[in-house]
Enzyme design. Structure first.
Site, PDB file in Angstrom:
ATOM      1  NE  ARG A   1      -4.010   0.587   1.672  1.00  0.00           N
ATOM      2  CZ  ARG A   1      -5.170   0.762   2.187  1.00  0.00           C
ATOM      3  NH1 ARG A   1      -5.305   1.241   3.282  1.00  0.00           N
ATOM      4  NH2 ARG A   1      -6.188  -0.074   1.559  1.00  0.00           N
TER       5      ARG A   1
ATOM      6  CG  HIS B   1      -8.186   0.282  -3.239  1.00  0.00           C
ATOM      7  ND1 HIS B   1      -7.314  -0.750  -2.938  1.00  0.00           N
ATOM      8  CD2 HIS B   1      -8.815   0.479  -2.514  1.00  0.00           C
ATOM      9  CE1 HIS B   1      -7.656  -1.148  -1.692  1.00  0.00           C
ATOM     10  NE2 HIS B   1      -8.535  -0.431  -1.145  1.00  0.00           N
TER      11      HIS B   1
ATOM     12  CD  GLN C   1     -12.697  -1.508  -1.321  1.00  0.00           C
ATOM     13  OE1 GLN C   1     -11.965  -1.374  -0.725  1.00  0.00           O
ATOM     14  NE2 GLN C   1     -13.995  -1.916  -1.313  1.00  0.00           N
TER      15      GLN C   1
ATOM     16  CG  ASP D   1     -13.186   6.664  -1.778  1.00  0.00           C
ATOM     17  OD1 ASP D   1     -13.167   6.596  -0.592  1.00  0.00           O
ATOM     18  OD2 ASP D   1     -12.137   6.330  -2.374  1.00  0.00           O
TER      19      ASP D   1
ATOM     20  CB  CYS E   1     -13.985   1.538  -0.661  1.00  0.00           C
ATOM     21  SG  CYS E   1     -13.595   3.256  -0.713  1.00  0.00           S
TER      22      CYS E   1
ATOM     23  NE  ARG F   1     -11.008  -5.131  -0.084  1.00  0.00           N
ATOM     24  CZ  ARG F   1      -9.907  -4.174   0.411  1.00  0.00           C
ATOM     25  NH1 ARG F   1     -10.254  -3.283   1.175  1.00  0.00           N
ATOM     26  NH2 ARG F   1      -8.834  -4.171  -0.012  1.00  0.00           N
TER      27      ARG F   1
HETATM   28  N1   CP Z   1     -11.239   0.114   2.081  1.00  0.00           N
HETATM   29  C1   CP Z   1      -9.908  -0.191   2.409  1.00  0.00           C
HETATM   30  O1   CP Z   1      -8.944  -0.202   1.718  1.00  0.00           O
HETATM   31  O2   CP Z   1     -10.083  -0.073   3.627  1.00  0.00           O
HETATM   32  P1   CP Z   1      -8.610   0.111   4.613  1.00  0.00           P
HETATM   33  O3   CP Z   1      -7.938   1.416   4.130  1.00  0.00           O
HETATM   34  O4   CP Z   1      -9.067   0.167   6.003  1.00  0.00           O
HETATM   35  O5   CP Z   1      -7.674  -1.119   4.386  1.00  0.00           O
HETATM   36  N1  NVA Z   2      -9.617   6.818  -2.052  1.00  0.00           N
HETATM   37  C1  NVA Z   2      -9.398   6.362  -0.610  1.00  0.00           C
HETATM   38  C2  NVA Z   2      -9.647   4.888  -0.503  1.00  0.00           C
HETATM   39  C3  NVA Z   2      -9.416   4.289   0.835  1.00  0.00           C
HETATM   40  C4  NVA Z   2      -9.687   2.909   0.980  1.00  0.00           C
HETATM   41  C5  NVA Z   2      -7.707   6.774  -0.271  1.00  0.00           C
HETATM   42  O1  NVA Z   2      -6.990   6.368  -1.040  1.00  0.00           O
HETATM   43  O2  NVA Z   2      -7.583   6.913   0.698  1.00  0.00           O
END
Ligand code: CP
Ligand code: NVA
Length: 310
Positions: A107, A134, A137, A229, A269, A297
């Protein structure tokens, strides 16, 4: 049968329609098996390296739990552990980590970081969120849509808000699965034109459609799925106040949901900011599937690990 062994998933576009469909089907099978207490420890003795430059609840817990259920082990490497790009180069980290573990997830802030990890790694690298996509997701989200509607073709999927990482992966998956995807964003916050072009190309063979608009009402009208989102993603914290002002007319509330089909579902999400991008009434309302979506997930990440890890 598809063969994704040893393959990285940095983008939804790393998967063709058949591979994406198979991953969703495997997710569903693993979920059914888990519910009757069946475990297949197919990753016994295998290790997952998890690189996190940003916080996480769902993704981290899903990957770690997935490895436990599959008989393997996961190692969490947080921002202060390896200091990616600061203490050591991305290339060296990929080479060292992949000489010891069997699969890596990352990440990251910059999408290029996860691309570089995949380039220099000897084992599959799964993008667990970058500033551009993502994918883990969206495979879980497609599982939720399949559970709710039985399939994808012809469904109208409307994403409301920032043309961000989640929107990009959703657009690509929708194009591959033959959906009618509409993205309604404020001016200046539309999704990347690179993704729009790629979706148009994919759609020629899947009879999907894609529309990017600033008109929320027409976007929500007759939708089967309304998805939103956060207005400011991780890394955009300094823009929160400005974005709150700009995105305010794009809140998903009961008025927006009333434009969609009566059978429509609401997805997010998560994490959600209730009162901003979605009201609590919608987020926790009868049409919301956000907690089923969050649980999915786990099942979809298990499928990705099973198919890619050697
Ligand atoms: N939706 C998602 O990726 O959640 P987290 O940021 O908690 O992993
Ligand atoms: N668009 C958001 C998604 C979080 C799961 C971010 O990148 O923070």
């Amino acid at each position: 049968m598809i063969d994704l062994k040893g393959k990285s998933i940095v983008s939804i576009d790393d998967l063709n329609t058949e591979e994406l469909t198979q991953l969703i089907d495997t997710s569903l099978r693993l979920k059914d098996e888990l519910y009757v207490g069946e475990f297949h420890e197919v990753l016994r003795g295998k290790t997952l390296g998890m690189i996190f430059e940003k916080p996480s609840l769902r993704t981290r817990v899903a990957f770690e739990t997935a490895m436990t259920q599959l008989g393997g082990h996961a190692i969490y490497l947080g921002p202060n552990d390896i200091k990616l790009g600061k203490r050591e180069t991305t290339e060296d980290i990929a080479k060292v980590l992949s000489s010891m573990v069997n699969v890596i997830m990352a990440r990251v802030f910059a999408h290029k970081t996860v691309e570089d990890l995949a380039r220099y790694s000897k084992v599959p690298v799964i993008n667990a969120l970058s500033d551009f996509e993502h994918p883990t997701q969206i495979i879980g989200d497609m599982l939720t849509i399949k559970e709710k509607f039985g399939g994808f073709r012809g469904l109208k999927l409307t994403f409301v808000g920032d043309g961000n990482n989640v929107a990009h992966s959703l657009m690509l998956a929708g194009a591959k699965l033959g959906m009618h995807v509409v993205v309604a964003s404020p001016k200046g916050y539309e999704p990347s034109t690179k993704i729009v072009k790629r979706c148009d190309e994919i759609s020629k063979t899947t009879s999907a459609t894609l529309e990017v608009t600033n008109d929320l009402e027409s976007a929500a009208s007759g939708a089967d799925v309304i998805y939103t989102d956060v207005w400011a993603s991780m890394g955009q914290e300094s823009e929160i106040e400005e974005r709150k002002r700009i995105f305010a007319p794009y809140q998903v509330n009961s008025k927006v949901m009333s434009l969609a089909k009566p059978t429509a579902i609401f997805l997010h999400c998560l994490p959600a900011h209730y009162g901003d991008e979605v009201t609590e009434e919608v987020g926790h309302g009868p049409q919301s599937a956000i907690f089923q979506e969050a649980e999915n997930r786990l099942h979809s990440i298990k499928a990705m690990l099973v198919h890619t890890t050697r």
